[in-house]
Write an enzyme that holds these catalytic residues in place. Structure first.
Site, PDB file in Angstrom:
ATOM      1  N   HIS A   1     -10.344  13.447  -1.066  1.00 19.27           N
ATOM      2  CA  HIS A   1     -11.168  12.700  -0.104  1.00 19.27           C
ATOM      3  C   HIS A   1     -10.314  12.141   1.033  1.00 19.27           C
ATOM      4  O   HIS A   1      -9.128  11.888   0.869  1.00 19.27           O
ATOM      5  CB  HIS A   1     -12.002  11.599  -0.788  1.00 19.27           C
ATOM      6  CG  HIS A   1     -11.258  10.402  -1.271  1.00 19.27           C
ATOM      7  ND1 HIS A   1     -11.660   9.655  -2.360  1.00 19.27           N
ATOM      8  CD2 HIS A   1     -10.141   9.773  -0.826  1.00 19.27           C
ATOM      9  CE1 HIS A   1     -10.838   8.645  -2.546  1.00 19.27           C
ATOM     10  NE2 HIS A   1      -9.910   8.690  -1.629  1.00 19.27           N
TER      11      HIS A   1
ATOM     12  N   GLU B   1     -16.210  11.645  -0.495  1.00 15.32           N
ATOM     13  CA  GLU B   1     -15.909  12.259  -1.779  1.00 15.32           C
ATOM     14  C   GLU B   1     -16.269  13.750  -1.741  1.00 15.32           C
ATOM     15  O   GLU B   1     -17.019  14.195  -0.860  1.00 15.32           O
ATOM     16  CB  GLU B   1     -16.710  11.548  -2.881  1.00 15.32           C
ATOM     17  CG  GLU B   1     -16.410  10.046  -3.016  1.00 15.32           C
ATOM     18  CD  GLU B   1     -15.056   9.754  -3.678  1.00 15.32           C
ATOM     19  OE1 GLU B   1     -14.085  10.494  -3.477  1.00 15.32           O
ATOM     20  OE2 GLU B   1     -14.992   8.734  -4.394  1.00 15.32           O
TER      21      GLU B   1
ATOM     22  N   ASP C   1     -13.168   2.354   6.218  1.00 15.04           N
ATOM     23  CA  ASP C   1     -14.183   2.166   5.181  1.00 15.04           C
ATOM     24  C   ASP C   1     -14.162   0.744   4.627  1.00 15.04           C
ATOM     25  O   ASP C   1     -13.247  -0.042   4.929  1.00 15.04           O
ATOM     26  CB  ASP C   1     -13.988   3.188   4.047  1.00 15.04           C
ATOM     27  CG  ASP C   1     -12.514   3.457   3.724  1.00 15.04           C
ATOM     28  OD1 ASP C   1     -11.686   2.576   3.995  1.00 15.04           O
ATOM     29  OD2 ASP C   1     -12.207   4.544   3.213  1.00 15.04           O
TER      30      ASP C   1
HETATM   31  C1  F6R Z   1      -8.903   3.997   2.120  1.00 10.54           C
HETATM   32  C2  F6R Z   1      -9.010   5.421   2.313  1.00 10.54           C
HETATM   33  C3  F6R Z   1      -8.754   6.382   1.196  1.00 10.54           C
HETATM   34  C4  F6R Z   1      -7.293   6.328   0.739  1.00 10.54           C
HETATM   35  C5  F6R Z   1      -7.090   7.298  -0.417  1.00 10.54           C
HETATM   36  C6  F6R Z   1      -5.672   7.258  -0.945  1.00 10.54           C
HETATM   37  O1  F6R Z   1      -9.145   3.343   3.350  1.00 10.54           O
HETATM   38  O2  F6R Z   1      -9.313   5.825   3.385  1.00 10.54           O
HETATM   39  O3  F6R Z   1      -9.046   7.685   1.625  1.00 10.54           O
HETATM   40  O4  F6R Z   1      -6.456   6.659   1.802  1.00 10.54           O
HETATM   41  O5  F6R Z   1      -7.955   6.961  -1.457  1.00 10.54           O
HETATM   42  O6  F6R Z   1      -5.452   6.034  -1.549  1.00 10.54           O
HETATM   43  P1  F6R Z   1      -3.991   5.593  -1.971  1.00 10.54           P
HETATM   44  O7  F6R Z   1      -3.193   5.634  -0.731  1.00 10.54           O
HETATM   45  O8  F6R Z   1      -4.132   4.190  -2.498  1.00 10.54           O
HETATM   46  O9  F6R Z   1      -3.539   6.587  -2.968  1.00 10.54           O
END
Ligand code: F6R
Length: 254
Positions: free
Chosen positions: A137, A142, A66
């Site tokens: 997500h 979302e 993303d």
């Molecule tokens: C970002 C992504 C998101 C994150 C998720 C967890 O590329 O794909 O799905 O993996 O928001 O974020 P953290 O690891 O920062 O808690």
């Protein structure tokens, strides 16, 4: 779904790095990369193996999940910059082998469709690394995302923007992103989701033990033929079938 109990965040990183390394050893591959804090222990371990053991990324083509709409590639918090800083530059992956959606494209919708095609034309993703948001997500799909969605523009929830505000100093967190869809992610041959910490425990429980529901987008992985869920003790803490998963792991590793 296969639940892999790894104990510590470092244990999660080592197991995920093993899976990446095992796949790399079988020949050229397409690696799907997540950003955020979840895959950091994996990336640190891959970097260590590159530096100390000569693990080579020649033959790896990478696609990120993303990107924030509106951020140019060289913005400090773009996922293009982030993944270069946290993994690809550190392990010598040539820039032309790193693919990310362009957040600053004139038409983000067209860019999303182009990116989806690009993944398909590369033969699809062999191993996709994923993190999970506290709201369930994956990528930036979302809650209420279509379970068969393709790469597209999504609006971020206030909760995700709040969670990610820690990465942005004085600036506003962007409101929209381009993300691979749940259908796109589901086509990866192997999905490896890493989760650490108590803040992920409820989402992990909903993903693994809840119904398949667009309200927990990660639950779509219940349909995946090879989804490995790598958890530290804190992320696994709310699983009601924890004893069963321990038993499964004990018997399978004998
Ligand atoms: C970002 C992504 C998101 C994150 C998720 C967890 O590329 O794909 O799905 O993996 O928001 O974020 P953290 O690891 O920062 O808690």
């Amino acid at each position: 779904m296969k639940i892999v109990l790894c104990g510590t965040p470092e244990g999660v990183g080592r197991r995920a790095a093993d899976l990446v390394q095992e796949r790399m050893a079988r020949g050229p591959m397409t690696l799907g990369l997540a950003t955020g804090s979840s895959p950091r222990s994996t990336y640190e371990e891959l970097e260590r193996r590159h530096r100390e053991e000569g693990l080579s990324f020649v033959g790896v083509t990478a696609f990120t999940l993303d990107e924030y709409v509106g951020l140019p590639r060289d913005h400090e918090q773009s996922y293009h910059s982030t993944i270069r800083r946290e993994l690809t530059d550190r392990v010598g992956l040539p820039l032309h082998q790193l693919h990310t959606p362009r957040g600053d494209a004139a038409d983000p919708h067209e860019e999303a469709a182009r990116y989806d095609r690009e993944i398909r034309e590369a033969g699809g993703v062999d191993l996709q690394l994923l993190g999970i948001g506290a709201n369930g997500h994956i990528g930036f799909n979302e809650p209420t995302s279509s379970l068969s969605s393709r790469t597209r523009v999504k609006v971020l929830t206030p909760a995700t923007r709040r969670d990610n505000s820690r990465f942005f100093r004085d600036e506003e967190v962007p409101r929209t992103c381009i993300t691979q869809g749940l259908g796109t992610i589901g086509e990866a041959k192997t999905a490896v989701l890493v989760a650490q910490g108590r803040s992920k425990a409820a989402a992990v429980r909903a993903m693994v033990e809840g119904p398949v529901s667009a309200m927990c987008p990660a639950s779509a992985l219940q349909f995946h033929r090879r989804a490995l869920i790598l958890l530290d003790d804190d992320a696994a803490a709310e699983l009601s079938m924890l004893d069963y998963f321990r038993e499964e792991q004990r018997l399978a590793t004998r």
